[in-house]
Design a protein around this motif. Structure first.
Motif, PDB file in Angstrom:
ATOM      1  N   TYR A 110      33.181  56.596 -14.366  1.00 28.08           N
ATOM      2  CA  TYR A 110      32.942  55.612 -13.320  1.00 28.08           C
ATOM      3  C   TYR A 110      32.425  54.299 -13.907  1.00 28.08           C
ATOM      4  O   TYR A 110      32.642  53.225 -13.325  1.00 28.08           O
ATOM      5  N   ILE A 111      31.750  54.362 -15.036  1.00 34.72           N
ATOM      6  CA  ILE A 111      31.251  53.143 -15.678  1.00 34.72           C
ATOM      7  C   ILE A 111      32.413  52.260 -16.115  1.00 34.72           C
ATOM      8  O   ILE A 111      32.434  51.060 -15.844  1.00 34.72           O
ATOM      9  N   VAL A 112      33.385  52.854 -16.793  1.00 33.37           N
ATOM     10  CA  VAL A 112      34.522  52.059 -17.284  1.00 33.37           C
ATOM     11  C   VAL A 112      35.659  51.987 -16.273  1.00 33.37           C
ATOM     12  O   VAL A 112      36.586  51.185 -16.420  1.00 33.37           O
ATOM     13  N   GLY A 113      35.625  52.855 -15.251  1.00 28.54           N
ATOM     14  CA  GLY A 113      36.608  52.783 -14.176  1.00 28.54           C
ATOM     15  C   GLY A 113      37.901  53.514 -14.431  1.00 28.54           C
ATOM     16  O   GLY A 113      38.877  53.296 -13.704  1.00 28.54           O
ATOM     17  N   HIS A 114      37.929  54.389 -15.429  1.00 25.74           N
ATOM     18  CA  HIS A 114      39.169  55.138 -15.662  1.00 25.74           C
ATOM     19  C   HIS A 114      38.894  56.437 -16.406  1.00 25.74           C
ATOM     20  O   HIS A 114      37.823  56.650 -16.961  1.00 25.74           O
ATOM     21  N   GLU A 115      39.897  57.304 -16.401  1.00 28.20           N
ATOM     22  CA  GLU A 115      39.908  58.531 -17.190  1.00 28.20           C
ATOM     23  C   GLU A 115      41.344  58.804 -17.603  1.00 28.20           C
ATOM     24  O   GLU A 115      42.294  58.364 -16.945  1.00 28.20           O
ATOM     25  N   TRP A 116      41.498  59.525 -18.695  1.00 28.50           N
ATOM     26  CA  TRP A 116      42.832  59.863 -19.195  1.00 28.50           C
ATOM     27  C   TRP A 116      43.262  61.223 -18.675  1.00 28.50           C
ATOM     28  O   TRP A 116      42.461  62.149 -18.565  1.00 28.50           O
ATOM     29  N   PHE A 117      44.545  61.324 -18.327  1.00 27.24           N
ATOM     30  CA  PHE A 117      45.119  62.594 -17.898  1.00 27.24           C
ATOM     31  C   PHE A 117      46.551  62.643 -18.401  1.00 27.24           C
ATOM     32  O   PHE A 117      47.360  61.755 -18.085  1.00 27.24           O
ATOM     33  N   TYR A 118      46.850  63.625 -19.193  1.00 26.15           N
ATOM     34  CA  TYR A 118      48.186  63.808 -19.762  1.00 26.15           C
ATOM     35  C   TYR A 118      48.645  62.538 -20.481  1.00 26.15           C
ATOM     36  O   TYR A 118      49.774  62.070 -20.296  1.00 26.15           O
ATOM     37  N   ASP A 119      47.745  61.991 -21.282  1.00 25.65           N
ATOM     38  CA  ASP A 119      47.996  60.812 -22.117  1.00 25.65           C
ATOM     39  C   ASP A 119      48.262  59.540 -21.319  1.00 25.65           C
ATOM     40  O   ASP A 119      48.862  58.587 -21.827  1.00 25.65           O
ATOM     41  N   ARG A 120      47.799  59.513 -20.076  1.00 27.90           N
ATOM     42  CA  ARG A 120      47.941  58.299 -19.276  1.00 27.90           C
ATOM     43  C   ARG A 120      46.579  57.916 -18.697  1.00 27.90           C
ATOM     44  O   ARG A 120      45.781  58.767 -18.347  1.00 27.90           O
ATOM     45  N   LYS A 121      46.365  56.615 -18.571  1.00 25.30           N
ATOM     46  CA  LYS A 121      45.096  56.109 -18.065  1.00 25.30           C
ATOM     47  C   LYS A 121      45.171  55.956 -16.542  1.00 25.30           C
ATOM     48  O   LYS A 121      46.039  55.260 -16.018  1.00 25.30           O
ATOM     49  N   PHE A 122      44.237  56.625 -15.856  1.00 28.66           N
ATOM     50  CA  PHE A 122      44.170  56.568 -14.397  1.00 28.66           C
ATOM     51  C   PHE A 122      42.863  55.917 -13.959  1.00 28.66           C
ATOM     52  O   PHE A 122      41.782  56.290 -14.426  1.00 28.66           O
ATOM     53  N   ASN A 123      42.973  54.960 -13.055  1.00 32.11           N
ATOM     54  CA  ASN A 123      41.768  54.390 -12.464  1.00 32.11           C
ATOM     55  C   ASN A 123      41.073  55.435 -11.603  1.00 32.11           C
ATOM     56  O   ASN A 123      41.733  56.199 -10.872  1.00 32.11           O
ATOM     57  N   VAL A 124      39.755  55.459 -11.689  1.00 31.44           N
ATOM     58  CA  VAL A 124      38.956  56.340 -10.845  1.00 31.44           C
ATOM     59  C   VAL A 124      37.783  55.542 -10.294  1.00 31.44           C
ATOM     60  O   VAL A 124      37.404  54.504 -10.844  1.00 31.44           O
ATOM     61  N   SER A 125      37.225  56.037  -9.197  1.00 34.53           N
ATOM     62  CA  SER A 125      36.033  55.423  -8.622  1.00 34.53           C
ATOM     63  C   SER A 125      35.221  56.526  -7.965  1.00 34.53           C
ATOM     64  O   SER A 125      35.627  57.695  -7.954  1.00 34.53           O
ATOM     65  N   SER A 126      34.098  56.151  -7.399  1.00 39.38           N
ATOM     66  CA  SER A 126      33.252  57.139  -6.726  1.00 39.38           C
ATOM     67  C   SER A 126      33.921  57.712  -5.485  1.00 39.38           C
ATOM     68  O   SER A 126      33.386  58.637  -4.865  1.00 39.38           O
ATOM     69  N   ASN A 127      35.095  57.188  -5.126  1.00 44.09           N
ATOM     70  CA  ASN A 127      35.871  57.744  -4.010  1.00 44.09           C
ATOM     71  C   ASN A 127      36.825  58.844  -4.452  1.00 44.09           C
ATOM     72  O   ASN A 127      37.507  59.441  -3.614  1.00 44.09           O
ATOM     73  N   THR A 128      36.905  59.074  -5.769  1.00 37.71           N
ATOM     74  CA  THR A 128      37.817  60.094  -6.296  1.00 37.71           C
ATOM     75  C   THR A 128      37.084  60.973  -7.292  1.00 37.71           C
ATOM     76  O   THR A 128      36.153  60.530  -7.972  1.00 37.71           O
ATOM     77  N   LEU A 129      37.514  62.217  -7.402  1.00 40.56           N
ATOM     78  CA  LEU A 129      36.990  63.091  -8.442  1.00 40.56           C
ATOM     79  C   LEU A 129      37.421  62.584  -9.815  1.00 40.56           C
ATOM     80  O   LEU A 129      38.468  61.951  -9.965  1.00 40.56           O
ATOM     81  N   ILE A 130      36.617  62.897 -10.814  1.00 42.48           N
ATOM     82  CA  ILE A 130      36.996  62.641 -12.199  1.00 42.48           C
ATOM     83  C   ILE A 130      37.886  63.793 -12.654  1.00 42.48           C
ATOM     84  O   ILE A 130      37.501  64.959 -12.537  1.00 42.48           O
ATOM     85  N   PRO A 131      39.101  63.511 -13.144  1.00 45.27           N
ATOM     86  CA  PRO A 131      39.975  64.598 -13.611  1.00 45.27           C
ATOM     87  C   PRO A 131      39.314  65.408 -14.714  1.00 45.27           C
ATOM     88  O   PRO A 131      38.645  64.860 -15.597  1.00 45.27           O
ATOM     89  N   ARG A 132      39.506  66.743 -14.662  1.00 45.38           N
ATOM     90  CA  ARG A 132      38.892  67.648 -15.627  1.00 45.38           C
ATOM     91  C   ARG A 132      39.943  68.215 -16.581  1.00 45.38           C
ATOM     92  O   ARG A 132      41.116  68.364 -16.219  1.00 45.38           O
ATOM     93  N   PRO A 133      39.517  68.563 -17.799  1.00 46.89           N
ATOM     94  CA  PRO A 133      40.442  69.167 -18.764  1.00 46.89           C
ATOM     95  C   PRO A 133      41.079  70.456 -18.254  1.00 46.89           C
ATOM     96  O   PRO A 133      42.222  70.763 -18.594  1.00 46.89           O
ATOM     97  N   GLU A 134      40.347  71.219 -17.436  1.00 42.16           N
ATOM     98  CA  GLU A 134      40.890  72.477 -16.917  1.00 42.16           C
ATOM     99  C   GLU A 134      42.127  72.229 -16.046  1.00 42.16           C
ATOM    100  O   GLU A 134      43.077  73.017 -16.060  1.00 42.16           O
ATOM    101  N   THR A 135      42.096  71.126 -15.302  1.00 37.70           N
ATOM    102  CA  THR A 135      43.243  70.778 -14.465  1.00 37.70           C
ATOM    103  C   THR A 135      44.419  70.337 -15.320  1.00 37.70           C
ATOM    104  O   THR A 135      45.570  70.721 -15.067  1.00 37.70           O
ATOM    105  N   GLU A 136      44.141  69.543 -16.330  1.00 39.55           N
ATOM    106  CA  GLU A 136      45.195  69.107 -17.243  1.00 39.55           C
ATOM    107  C   GLU A 136      45.835  70.299 -17.945  1.00 39.55           C
ATOM    108  O   GLU A 136      47.047  70.319 -18.184  1.00 39.55           O
ATOM    109  N   GLU A 137      45.031  71.317 -18.239  1.00 42.05           N
ATOM    110  CA  GLU A 137      45.544  72.509 -18.928  1.00 42.05           C
ATOM    111  C   GLU A 137      46.584  73.227 -18.080  1.00 42.05           C
ATOM    112  O   GLU A 137      47.668  73.573 -18.559  1.00 42.05           O
TER     113      GLU A 137
END
Length: 285
Positions: free
Chosen positions: A79-106
């Motif tokens: 949330y500090i930087v406003g993004h997280e990586w998922f499947y080698d792609r950068k996704f914007n996130v905010s406090s309105n969305t969950l942070i993607p977890r490695p378990e989901t990517e797996e």
């Protein structure tokens, strides 16, 4: 060391080392300093190393130390930087969305590699930032992908991510499947809210303080959404269709039983994650 003293450091190496040490002294993970510096400035590990001996500019230092302070105060890194990586792609996130977890990517990686080479119509329920729907579409361009979420704020983030990444996904505001109940799908995926309210006492405080509770918690010991999906999905799934649901690590048997009743002729399996915990219920009719 006082936090203010970090502003007196000069090179990338000195500022980073000081920030890492400061975080550790406050009971935080020291690696977070490097992560924040690289993600905020779009630097690879190698690029950062090459700049170790260079003076850090005032602007970069002030932003970096502001990020470090936010992390000390409990704000999640993503949330500090406003993004997280998922499947080698950068996704914007905010406090309105969950942070993607490695378990989901797996489990995403597990199913996306095994789907047959034929066009699918796909539904992602509770899409949040859109990581599953968008990643699926980008990996399988011939599939039609539909995504729903009850949160307008989350859908706005997901639509922005789809536009940025060039993914043609249809988004609908919907309480589970209500907005798409006149459609049918070959594959339905979902990472729904599944944490019991009773589990709050053992959860990380930063998650409770900052991630959206509507995307985390469900009533009936975390099973409420699965019960509703077990009622709704038989009306939407095509013959020989597939359902993939992320679950809590103690919910495998309960969710298995719900969908065994909903799809008595289906083959149902429970997938475990890398930690050996139940993570997905897979239904194949």
């Amino acid at each position: 060391m006082k936090f203010e003293e970090l502003y007196e450091k000069e090179t990338f190496r000195e500022v980073l080392a000081g920030a890492s040490s400061f975080l550790k002294s406050r009971g935080k993970e020291g690696f977070a300093a490097e992560w924040l510096l690289r993600e905020r400035n779009d630097l690879s590990k190698t690029q950062l190393i090459r700049r170790y001996s260079e003076p850090m500019s005032k602007a970069v230092k002030e932003m970096f130390l502001s990020d470090v302070q936010s992390f000390i105060e409990g704000l999640p890194l993503q949330y500090i930087v406003g993004h997280e990586w998922f499947y080698d792609r950068k996704f914007n996130v905010s406090s309105n969305t969950l942070i993607p977890r490695p378990e989901t990517e797996e489990w995403f990686d597990r199913y996306i590699k095994k789907l047959p080479n034929q066009p699918f119509k796909v539904l992602d329920i509770g899409t949040g930032s859109g990581v599953l729907a968008i990643s699926h579409k980008l990996e399988r361009q011939d599939d039609q992908v539909v995504a729903v979420d009850i949160s307008s704020d989350a859908l706005e983030i997901a639509e922005d991510n789809a536009a940025t990444l060039g993914a043609d996904v249809e988004f609908y505001k919907s309480d589970l499947t209500q907005a798409v109940k006149d459609q049918s799908f070959d594959l339905i995926i979902s990472n729904p809210p599944y944490i019991s309210i009773n589990e709050k006492s053992v959860m990380d405080q930063s998650v409770l303080d900052h991630e959206p509770s509507v995307a985390l918690f469900a009533r009936e010991d975390g099973l409420e959404i699965y019960r509703r999906l077990a009622e709704e999905l038989p009306l939407l799934l095509k013959p020989k269709g597939k359902i993939i649901l992320e679950i809590g690590y103690l919910q495998g048997e309960s969710v298995y039983n719900l969908f065994e009743k909903a799809f008595p002729e289906a083959e149902i399996d429970i997938w475990q994650d890398m930690a050996g915990q139940d993570r997905v219920v897979f239904v194949m009719t």
